[in-house]
Design a protein around this motif. Structure first.
Motif, PDB file in Angstrom:
ATOM      1  N   ILE A 155       0.848  -1.205   0.000  1.00  0.00           N
ATOM      2  CA  ILE A 155       0.000   0.000   0.000  1.00  0.00           C
ATOM      3  C   ILE A 155       0.883   1.254   0.000  1.00  0.00           C
ATOM      4  N   LEU A 156       1.928   1.233   0.838  1.00  0.00           N
ATOM      5  CA  LEU A 156       2.834   2.394   0.907  1.00  0.00           C
ATOM      6  C   LEU A 156       3.516   2.633  -0.441  1.00  0.00           C
ATOM      7  N   ASP A 157       3.946   1.537  -1.088  1.00  0.00           N
ATOM      8  CA  ASP A 157       4.573   1.657  -2.410  1.00  0.00           C
ATOM      9  C   ASP A 157       3.609   2.307  -3.402  1.00  0.00           C
ATOM     10  N   LEU A 158       2.385   1.851  -3.307  1.00  0.00           N
ATOM     11  CA  LEU A 158       1.358   2.366  -4.217  1.00  0.00           C
ATOM     12  C   LEU A 158       1.141   3.858  -3.975  1.00  0.00           C
ATOM     13  N   PHE A 159       1.085   4.221  -2.684  1.00  0.00           N
ATOM     14  CA  PHE A 159       0.921   5.627  -2.297  1.00  0.00           C
ATOM     15  C   PHE A 159       2.061   6.476  -2.844  1.00  0.00           C
ATOM     16  N   SER A 160       3.322   5.993  -2.650  1.00  0.00           N
ATOM     17  CA  SER A 160       4.443   6.828  -3.079  1.00  0.00           C
ATOM     18  C   SER A 160       4.508   6.865  -4.604  1.00  0.00           C
ATOM     19  N   TYR A 161       4.029   5.763  -5.252  1.00  0.00           N
ATOM     20  CA  TYR A 161       3.985   5.745  -6.711  1.00  0.00           C
ATOM     21  C   TYR A 161       3.079   6.865  -7.219  1.00  0.00           C
ATOM     22  N   PHE A 162       1.976   7.072  -6.545  1.00  0.00           N
ATOM     23  CA  PHE A 162       1.043   8.118  -6.982  1.00  0.00           C
ATOM     24  C   PHE A 162       1.376   9.483  -6.360  1.00  0.00           C
ATOM     25  N   GLY A 163       2.523   9.566  -5.710  1.00  0.00           N
ATOM     26  CA  GLY A 163       2.970  10.863  -5.205  1.00  0.00           C
ATOM     27  C   GLY A 163       2.566  11.142  -3.767  1.00  0.00           C
ATOM     28  N   PHE A 164       1.894  10.183  -3.099  1.00  0.00           N
ATOM     29  CA  PHE A 164       1.567  10.399  -1.692  1.00  0.00           C
ATOM     30  C   PHE A 164       2.747   9.954  -0.856  1.00  0.00           C
ATOM     31  N   LYS A 165       3.128  10.766   0.090  1.00  0.00           N
ATOM     32  CA  LYS A 165       4.247  10.379   0.935  1.00  0.00           C
ATOM     33  C   LYS A 165       3.807  10.345   2.384  1.00  0.00           C
ATOM     34  N   LYS A 166       4.496   9.503   3.148  1.00  0.00           N
ATOM     35  CA  LYS A 166       4.206   9.466   4.569  1.00  0.00           C
ATOM     36  C   LYS A 166       4.886  10.669   5.215  1.00  0.00           C
ATOM     37  N   ASN A 167       4.131  11.399   6.037  1.00  0.00           N
ATOM     38  CA  ASN A 167       4.711  12.560   6.710  1.00  0.00           C
ATOM     39  C   ASN A 167       5.415  12.136   7.979  1.00  0.00           C
ATOM     40  N   ALA A 168       6.582  12.699   8.220  1.00  0.00           N
ATOM     41  CA  ALA A 168       7.326  12.373   9.423  1.00  0.00           C
ATOM     42  C   ALA A 168       7.837  13.663  10.052  1.00  0.00           C
ATOM     43  N   LYS A 169       7.624  13.773  11.356  1.00  0.00           N
ATOM     44  CA  LYS A 169       8.102  14.973  12.061  1.00  0.00           C
ATOM     45  C   LYS A 169       9.441  14.678  12.721  1.00  0.00           C
ATOM     46  N   LEU A 170      10.397  15.552  12.431  1.00  0.00           N
ATOM     47  CA  LEU A 170      11.750  15.373  12.930  1.00  0.00           C
ATOM     48  C   LEU A 170      12.115  16.598  13.769  1.00  0.00           C
ATOM     49  N   GLY A 199      13.053   9.366  -0.077  1.00  0.00           N
ATOM     50  CA  GLY A 199      12.364   8.113  -0.380  1.00  0.00           C
ATOM     51  C   GLY A 199      10.860   8.300  -0.215  1.00  0.00           C
ATOM     52  N   ARG A 200      10.264   7.416   0.579  1.00  0.00           N
ATOM     53  CA  ARG A 200       8.808   7.472   0.749  1.00  0.00           C
ATOM     54  C   ARG A 200       8.393   8.467   1.833  1.00  0.00           C
ATOM     55  N   LEU A 201       9.364   9.114   2.461  1.00  0.00           N
ATOM     56  CA  LEU A 201       9.020   9.996   3.579  1.00  0.00           C
ATOM     57  C   LEU A 201       9.055  11.462   3.165  1.00  0.00           C
ATOM     58  N   ARG A 202       8.117  12.215   3.701  1.00  0.00           N
ATOM     59  CA  ARG A 202       8.187  13.674   3.618  1.00  0.00           C
ATOM     60  C   ARG A 202       8.469  14.174   5.021  1.00  0.00           C
ATOM     61  N   PHE A 203       9.718  14.580   5.247  1.00  0.00           N
ATOM     62  CA  PHE A 203      10.118  15.050   6.566  1.00  0.00           C
ATOM     63  C   PHE A 203       9.719  16.507   6.765  1.00  0.00           C
ATOM     64  N   THR A 204       9.126  16.819   7.906  1.00  0.00           N
ATOM     65  CA  THR A 204       9.080  18.207   8.348  1.00  0.00           C
ATOM     66  C   THR A 204      10.043  18.294   9.513  1.00  0.00           C
ATOM     67  N   ALA A 205      11.118  19.061   9.324  1.00  0.00           N
ATOM     68  CA  ALA A 205      12.157  19.152  10.351  1.00  0.00           C
ATOM     69  C   ALA A 205      11.984  20.463  11.114  1.00  0.00           C
ATOM     70  N   TYR A 206      11.967  20.372  12.447  1.00  0.00           N
ATOM     71  CA  TYR A 206      11.782  21.549  13.307  1.00  0.00           C
ATOM     72  C   TYR A 206      13.087  21.869  14.022  1.00  0.00           C
ATOM     73  N   ASP A 207      13.554  23.096  13.861  1.00  0.00           N
ATOM     74  CA  ASP A 207      14.755  23.592  14.548  1.00  0.00           C
ATOM     75  C   ASP A 207      14.265  24.399  15.753  1.00  0.00           C
ATOM     76  N   LEU A 208      14.517  23.850  16.961  1.00  0.00           N
ATOM     77  CA  LEU A 208      13.872  24.430  18.141  1.00  0.00           C
ATOM     78  C   LEU A 208      14.707  25.447  18.914  1.00  0.00           C
ATOM     79  N   GLY A 209      15.954  25.644  18.540  1.00  0.00           N
ATOM     80  CA  GLY A 209      16.765  26.563  19.336  1.00  0.00           C
ATOM     81  C   GLY A 209      17.297  25.844  20.565  1.00  0.00           C
ATOM     82  N   GLY A 210      18.496  26.265  21.034  1.00  0.00           N
ATOM     83  CA  GLY A 210      19.145  25.509  22.093  1.00  0.00           C
ATOM     84  C   GLY A 210      19.521  26.300  23.327  1.00  0.00           C
TER      85      GLY A 210
END
Ligand SMILES: Nc1nc2c(ncn2[C@@H]2O[C@H](COP(=O)(O)OP(=O)(O)OP(=O)(O)O)[C@@H](O)[C@H]2O)c(=O)[nH]1
Ligand SMILES: [Mg+2]
Length: 192
Positions: A7-22, A61-72
């Motif tokens: 299913i994931l392969d099919l999703f990424s084939y059609f341009g849908f990516k799994k969102n991941a928060k980093l 790859g199959r992931l769409r990362f949203t990366a958050y820079d939080l300050g240190g």
């Protein structure tokens, strides 16, 4: 599992990516904002210290990362844990050339790894600035941060075999464009 991958392969084939928060965290001056910029393009800009969360998106790859820079800075470190319940992966940055602050970095990293609101997501610890002559090598810094027993390996071992939170260290230079691709691929493996 096979069906789900299909299913994931099919999703990424059609341009849908799994969102991941980093989340990108670590002491002030470790290189977090530089890292966020590096993810989006290869120009090296100077950033003022970060007081407000910034984010960028990138596809791997199959992931769409949203990366958050939080300050240190100490005052903004308090908000890190507000983000923990919703994250898929953590990048903890350490300035490997700033030995005076290893103890402080260890304290913050320990509190992240033992935080009870952080789910069992992978944590990549980036030893940044290895281009600097003062930089401490990976093995020694791993010992200084007491990470030898937490590390689970750079090779892609299936999650069931790891049996706990994947944690690994990666020597990196954002100036020399070294090492962070490996860290991102390792994270993507454990997030997918
Ligand atoms: N030599 C060297 N300098 C680096 C590297 N990465 C970042 N820097 C420098 O380190 C300094 C701090 O970088 P930032 O990315 O602003 O640090 P930060 O972690 O976002 O800091 P805060 O926003 O204050 O939490 C800047 O002068 C960067 O140019 C690297 O790989 N090598
Ligand atoms: Mg910053």
């Amino acid at each position: 599992m096979f069906f789900w991958n299909w299913i994931l392969d099919l999703f990424s084939y059609f341009g849908f990516k799994k969102n991941a928060k980093l989340l990108i965290i670590g002491l002030d001056n470790a290189g977090k904002s530089t890292f966020l910029d590096r993810l989006a393009d290869s120009r090296l800009a100077q950033n003022p210290p970060t007081w407000q969360t910034r984010s960028k998106q990138l596809d791997l790859g199959r992931l769409r990362f949203t990366a958050y820079d939080l300050g240190g800075h100490p005052t903004v470190r308090r908000v890190w844990k507000d983000y923990f319940p919703a994250v898929d992966g953590i990048i903890f940055m350490v300035d490997s050339a700033d030995s005076k602050r290893f103890e402080e970095a260890k304290t913050e990293l320990d509190s992240v790894l033992t935080c009870d609101v952080l789910p069992d997501v992978p944590v990549a610890v980036l030893f940044n600035k290895i281009d600097r002559k003062e930089a401490v090598d990976e093995d020694l810094l791993t010992a200084q941060l007491n990470l030898h027993t937490s590390k689970t390996g750079k090779e892609y071992t299936p999650r069931e075999k790891v049996g706990r939170r994947p944690v690994e260290t990666f020597p990196v230079s954002l100036v020399k464009l070294m090492g962070y691709g490996e860290a991102m691929r390792w994270l993507a493996y454990y997030i997918e």
